[in-house]
Motif scaffolding. Structure first.
Motif, PDB file in Angstrom:
ATOM      1  N   THR A 215      -0.718   4.505   6.217  1.00 37.83           N
ATOM      2  CA  THR A 215      -0.009   3.669   5.238  1.00 37.83           C
ATOM      3  C   THR A 215       1.168   4.482   4.723  1.00 37.83           C
ATOM      4  N   GLY A 238      -1.965   8.461   2.210  1.00 41.21           N
ATOM      5  CA  GLY A 238      -1.182   9.659   1.900  1.00 41.21           C
ATOM      6  C   GLY A 238      -1.475  10.257   0.528  1.00 41.21           C
ATOM      7  N   GLU A 240      -0.913  11.518  -3.267  1.00 43.82           N
ATOM      8  CA  GLU A 240      -0.368  10.773  -4.402  1.00 43.82           C
ATOM      9  C   GLU A 240       1.115  11.048  -4.647  1.00 43.82           C
ATOM     10  N   GLN A 241       1.533  12.318  -4.524  1.00 46.17           N
ATOM     11  CA  GLN A 241       2.941  12.633  -4.810  1.00 46.17           C
ATOM     12  C   GLN A 241       3.820  12.515  -3.563  1.00 46.17           C
ATOM     13  N   GLY A 243       2.970  11.379  -0.277  1.00 47.70           N
ATOM     14  CA  GLY A 243       2.669  10.483   0.836  1.00 47.70           C
ATOM     15  C   GLY A 243       2.103  11.264   2.015  1.00 47.70           C
ATOM     16  N   ILE A 258       2.351  -1.995   2.597  1.00 48.76           N
ATOM     17  CA  ILE A 258       1.746  -3.077   1.809  1.00 48.76           C
ATOM     18  C   ILE A 258       2.907  -3.710   1.034  1.00 48.76           C
ATOM     19  N   LEU A 267       2.150   1.732  -4.941  1.00 47.26           N
ATOM     20  CA  LEU A 267       0.872   1.419  -5.592  1.00 47.26           C
ATOM     21  C   LEU A 267       0.106   2.712  -5.829  1.00 47.26           C
TER      22      LEU A 267
HETATM   23  N1  SAM Z   1       5.980   9.162  -3.470  1.00 51.50           N
HETATM   24  C1  SAM Z   1       4.971   8.876  -2.518  1.00 51.50           C
HETATM   25  C2  SAM Z   1       5.571   8.506  -1.177  1.00 51.50           C
HETATM   26  O1  SAM Z   1       6.770   8.572  -1.064  1.00 51.50           O
HETATM   27  O2  SAM Z   1       4.865   8.190  -0.220  1.00 51.50           O
HETATM   28  C3  SAM Z   1       4.103   7.772  -3.063  1.00 51.50           C
HETATM   29  C4  SAM Z   1       2.720   7.931  -2.644  1.00 51.50           C
HETATM   30  S1  SAM Z   1       1.642   6.618  -3.123  1.00 51.50           S
HETATM   31  C5  SAM Z   1       1.471   6.834  -4.823  1.00 51.50           C
HETATM   32  C6  SAM Z   1       0.149   7.232  -2.455  1.00 51.50           C
HETATM   33  C7  SAM Z   1      -0.252   6.636  -1.155  1.00 51.50           C
HETATM   34  O3  SAM Z   1      -0.695   5.299  -1.375  1.00 51.50           O
HETATM   35  C8  SAM Z   1       0.802   6.546  -0.101  1.00 51.50           C
HETATM   36  O4  SAM Z   1       0.960   7.730   0.618  1.00 51.50           O
HETATM   37  C9  SAM Z   1       0.247   5.429   0.779  1.00 51.50           C
HETATM   38  O5  SAM Z   1      -0.796   5.922   1.584  1.00 51.50           O
HETATM   39  C10 SAM Z   1      -0.356   4.501  -0.254  1.00 51.50           C
HETATM   40  N2  SAM Z   1       0.575   3.457  -0.710  1.00 51.50           N
HETATM   41  C11 SAM Z   1       0.910   3.165  -1.968  1.00 51.50           C
HETATM   42  N3  SAM Z   1       1.703   2.093  -2.021  1.00 51.50           N
HETATM   43  C12 SAM Z   1       1.879   1.695  -0.744  1.00 51.50           C
HETATM   44  C13 SAM Z   1       2.592   0.608  -0.117  1.00 51.50           C
HETATM   45  N4  SAM Z   1       3.265  -0.271  -0.814  1.00 51.50           N
HETATM   46  N5  SAM Z   1       2.527   0.502   1.225  1.00 51.50           N
HETATM   47  C14 SAM Z   1       1.820   1.383   1.972  1.00 51.50           C
HETATM   48  N6  SAM Z   1       1.149   2.402   1.442  1.00 51.50           N
HETATM   49  C15 SAM Z   1       1.157   2.567   0.099  1.00 51.50           C
END
Ligand code: SAM
Length: 292
Positions: A215, A238, A240-241, A243, A258, A267
């Motif tokens: 993701t 991935g 939190e910070q 990915g 997503i 998210l």
């Molecule tokens: N700054 C980070 C980045 O650039 O990837 C944000 C990471 S997010 C808070 C944590 C993880 O949640 C991501 O690495 C991914 O696995 C998943 N995730 C969160 N929102 C997503 C989305 N809209 N589509 C796909 N994966 C998402």
């Protein structure tokens, strides 16, 4: 516990302890630190329900502490007696204590009736062989204990085969994580591997027909358009910070996004995992009694 083990296990000892300064209590308190948990390969869980779930799922309780007052309560007496009899019969020690001691161990305002010290348990990497309609969740360097606990609970609820922790992660056996799993820690497989190990295994798995969906905020595929009925699945999430690392992203069969519609950049990790898992497991989920 095999029959021959049953014959040789010595019942645990029973001791009454009322002081937080008691050395046994101090050593349990020291399990608040990861290095102490790892040295002894144990961890602490709190609450009668969780301790009962653990013992029912054949996890080993080394020490069970319960409040004497709680054990005199008509609503709890039978359950505490049954639990402590099972723990003792399997060789665990019983410490009869008070609310002050239990609160000092869990740092909670509302005292628990029961606290347990359990042996850590993880699934050896060699036993992870995605087959049939298995769906494994893999987490790249998950940092937040609440996220990890929630993901373990959600994975259990949606019938995932298990959770793979990739790279340096938060400790699954920290009190806060265990608390957030609500007992699911005892019902789901948990494994750890390095990033290099995951990448090597991922290439073998994809060769055997396993679909690995990463993701990613730069994912090229809408997660709703993926077919999760093709065979065994791995859903890779991935950090939190940061990915997913580029190397992990490259090991995936697909990178899914997503779809979102607001101002938020992304998210929360646990929420994203819940959405992905629901989609990946949709065809296996049943709600008995409810119209489809
Ligand atoms: N700054 C980070 C980045 O650039 O990837 C944000 C990471 S997010 C808070 C944590 C993880 O949640 C991501 O690495 C991914 O696995 C998943 N995730 C969160 N929102 C997503 C989305 N809209 N589509 C796909 N994966 C998402």
């Amino acid at each position: 516990v095999t029959q021959s083990n049953k014959d040789t296990i010595r019942p645990g000892r029973v001791e009454e302890i009322t002081s937080t300064a008691n050395p046994r209590i101090k050593s349990i308190k020291a399990l608040g630190l990861k290095k102490n948990r790892d040295r002894e390969s144990v961890f602490v869980c709190e609450g009668l329900k969780l301790a009962t779930d653990a013992i029912d799922a054949e996890w080993t309780i080394r020490t069970l502490l319960y409040s004497k007052t709680a054990a005199e309560d008509d609503r709890l007496r039978d359950r505490i007696e049954r639990l402590s009899a099972t723990v003792r019969a399997r060789g665990g020690d019983i410490l009869i204590t008070n609310e002050k001691v239990l609160t000092s161990l869990t740092r909670r305002d509302n005292p628990q009736a029961v606290v347990a010290v359990l042996e850590q348990k993880t699934t050896p990497v060699s036993e992870i062989k995605p087959t049939g309609n298995d769906c494994w969740v893999a987490l790249d360097r998950v940092r937040d204990p609440g996220n990890l606990g929630t993901i373990i609970r959600t994975s259990d609820a949606l019938g995932a085969a298990g959770v793979i922790l990739v790279g340096e992660t938060t400790d699954p056996f920290a009190l806060e994580t265990v608390r957030a799993t609500m007992g699911s820690l005892f019902h789901i497989k948990l494994a750890r591997m390095s990033e290099a190990d995951f990448i090597e295994r991922a290439s073998g798995w994809t060769g055997q027909g396993v679909q690995i969906t990463g993701t990613h905020l730069k994912g090229a595929v809408d997660h709703r358009s993926l077919d999760f009925t093709t065979g065994p699945q791995v859903v890779l999430m991935g950090n939190e910070q940061q990915g997913l690392t580029d190397a992990l992203a490259a090991s995936c069969s697909n990178l899914a996004l997503i779809a979102m519609d607001g101002a938020a950049d992304s998210l929360n990790l646990a929420v994203a995992t819940g959405i992905m898992l629901f989609e990946a497991r949709r065809h296996n989920l049943t709600a008995p009694g409810a119209a489809p």
